[in-house]
Design a protein around this motif. Sequence first.
Motif, PDB file in Angstrom:
ATOM      1  N   UNK A 377       0.809  -1.263  -0.206  1.00  0.00           N
ATOM      2  CA  UNK A 377      -0.033   0.105   0.119  1.00  0.00           C
ATOM      3  C   UNK A 377       0.826   1.398   0.232  1.00  0.00           C
ATOM      4  N   UNK A 378       0.433   2.330  -0.740  1.00  0.00           N
ATOM      5  CA  UNK A 378       1.075   3.489  -0.690  1.00  0.00           C
ATOM      6  C   UNK A 378       0.175   4.582  -0.834  1.00  0.00           C
ATOM      7  N   UNK A 379       0.464   5.502   0.273  1.00  0.00           N
ATOM      8  CA  UNK A 379      -0.415   6.622   0.395  1.00  0.00           C
ATOM      9  C   UNK A 379       0.363   8.219  -0.010  1.00  0.00           C
ATOM     10  N   UNK A 380      -0.232   8.780  -0.880  1.00  0.00           N
ATOM     11  CA  UNK A 380       0.796   9.872  -1.332  1.00  0.00           C
ATOM     12  C   UNK A 380      -0.378  11.226  -1.666  1.00  0.00           C
ATOM     13  N   UNK A 381       0.571  12.331  -1.274  1.00  0.00           N
ATOM     14  CA  UNK A 381      -0.188  13.688  -1.234  1.00  0.00           C
ATOM     15  C   UNK A 381       0.655  14.553  -1.926  1.00  0.00           C
ATOM     16  N   UNK A 382       0.281  15.682  -2.497  1.00  0.00           N
ATOM     17  CA  UNK A 382       1.091  16.765  -2.958  1.00  0.00           C
ATOM     18  C   UNK A 382       1.175  17.952  -2.064  1.00  0.00           C
ATOM     19  N   UNK A 383       2.179  18.044  -1.328  1.00  0.00           N
ATOM     20  CA  UNK A 383       2.197  19.089  -0.195  1.00  0.00           C
ATOM     21  C   UNK A 383       2.460  20.657  -0.952  1.00  0.00           C
ATOM     22  N   UNK A 384       1.618  21.074  -1.246  1.00  0.00           N
ATOM     23  CA  UNK A 384       1.543  22.485  -1.915  1.00  0.00           C
ATOM     24  C   UNK A 384       0.329  23.205  -1.239  1.00  0.00           C
ATOM     25  N   UNK A 385       0.436  24.679  -0.928  1.00  0.00           N
ATOM     26  CA  UNK A 385      -0.383  25.216  -0.388  1.00  0.00           C
ATOM     27  C   UNK A 385      -1.906  25.134  -1.432  1.00  0.00           C
ATOM     28  N   UNK A 386      -3.003  25.165  -0.715  1.00  0.00           N
ATOM     29  CA  UNK A 386      -3.292  25.407   0.686  1.00  0.00           C
ATOM     30  C   UNK A 386      -3.542  24.043   1.434  1.00  0.00           C
ATOM     31  N   UNK A 387      -3.016  23.001   0.808  1.00  0.00           N
ATOM     32  CA  UNK A 387      -3.290  21.518   1.567  1.00  0.00           C
ATOM     33  C   UNK A 387      -1.986  21.102   2.230  1.00  0.00           C
TER      34      UNK A 387
END
Length: 469
Positions: A377-387
Amino acid sequence: MTIIDTEPGGLADQVEGRVLRPGEDGFADAARPWNVAVEHHPDLLLVPRSPQDVVAGVRWAAERGLPVAVQSTGHGATEAITGGLLISTLGLDTVEVDAENRIARVGAGVRWAELLARTVPEGLIGLCGSSSDVGVVGYCLGGGLPILGRAFGFAAEQVRSIEIVTPDGRLRTVDGEHDADLFEVLKGGKGNFGVVTSIELDLIPLTDFYGGGIIYPGEDAAEVLTAFRAWAAGLPDGACPSVALLRLPDMEFAPPPLRGRFVVHVRFALPGDKAEGDRLLAPMRAVSTPIMDTAGPLSYLQVDLVNLDPPEPTPFEQAGVLLKEFGEDAQAALLEVAGPGVHSPLLLVELRLMGGALGRPSRVRDAVSGRDAAWCVSALGVPVPPIAELVPPAIEQVLDALRPWATGYTMVNFHGRPGDATDRARAWPPDAFEAISRAKRRYDPDNLMRFGHAVLLPSGEPVEPAIPL
Ligand SMILES: Cc1cc2nc3c(=O)[nH]c(=O)nc-3n(C[C@H](O)[C@H](O)[C@H](O)COP(=O)(O)OP(=O)(O)OC[C@H]3O[C@@H](n4cnc5c(N)ncnc54)[C@H](O)[C@@H]3O)c2cc1C
């Protein structure tokens, strides 16, 4: 520490490649990783043209007690490199293919796409992962979980020999007969033992395969996942499915019908023809009302079309976990934190089915993790404003939700930030971790290679074997 790289005895005098200081032309471009969320700040950057340049760089750093970091494409950049010598291997770009003997020798700066462009016309492939933009060497050193993994096993199993500059400044070629203990742990032990300058790989006779995906509306996630679990459980060993919950931004890289939408993406790859692929995929095609269906015969040069990873450098934060099982309860737990109706900031939560050839013991010992796992399992987000601030806790939430079904270990290529001593040790099962730690004491006693997934912390403190989650 003051660095005098242009003085007699300085590094620039000893190498064919480039030596760059912070602020110099070319420094920022050479230091920038594919994961543009990470910014590196080494004291000095070396872009070698030859293995001898790497020898000079490692000796130069070791004499000054400076740590050494390695970067090829920067797909694996999880945290900033601060201080020390960063060796960017992109200039080590040779590819030699011996089609008759099905062997390739690949420099440490070569991406999968560059290797495949040479091998596929010869009727041969290497075991690339979901993106052919990833570096061959960095991927294989992390074990290498291929798109066709259940058919052919981990990519590290195809590695015949490795050329490496160890922290003592020696250029060695290691294989099953030469420094066999080092050869074993390099396959899975990542950047712990020096700077790899090239590897030799076995190639597999194949040119075309069946692959692609079906995309469903996110609102149908429960129905699709339930059908997917039952379908995946009945597939033959060589069939390679995965599924992702995708929240696509309203951006160009996503095809128009998917922009700004929450969708479920079932991916499928098989070393087989259209008839077999269509037959195996038929039950999933009958589920829900797909938005898109891209599965069909592909050239292996189109391997990126299976998972549809972003083709351009992307800022991301990611972490992973291996699962023993993914049943009804685990599905419910996952959907509670990442399913329809949840305002999750994550771009992707992905489950790849393990087993098949990924579950068999390697012919030659290695330090690869994941052979006993049912799912990666892999969980991935894009850490740019506003999140930006929301991404790390959302990743944690997914991992926490799945913890009851976790094996307790991860794969180093999908681990994410190495974390503290306890966290980073989870990237390997205990026997592999023990072998890596032993080899670290032998080949890198001064902890020159202390960035990333090092099994000695920067303080020199050893990492303890993983304890169950
Ligand atoms: C879009 C995407 C898709 C991916 N898909 C898959 C997949 O399907 N399967 C899979 O297994 N992994 C996958 N990965 C993870 C990837 O394989 C790892 O991040 C791998 O380390 C990337 O290698 P690199 O050389 O391209 O990256 P880099 O960031 O340049 O290198 C990562 C690390 O590898 C080590 N390393 C690299 N080169 C050397 C060298 N010459 N000598 C010593 N150490 C070195 C270093 O520790 C370095 O920090 C994916 C990553 C991304 C971003």
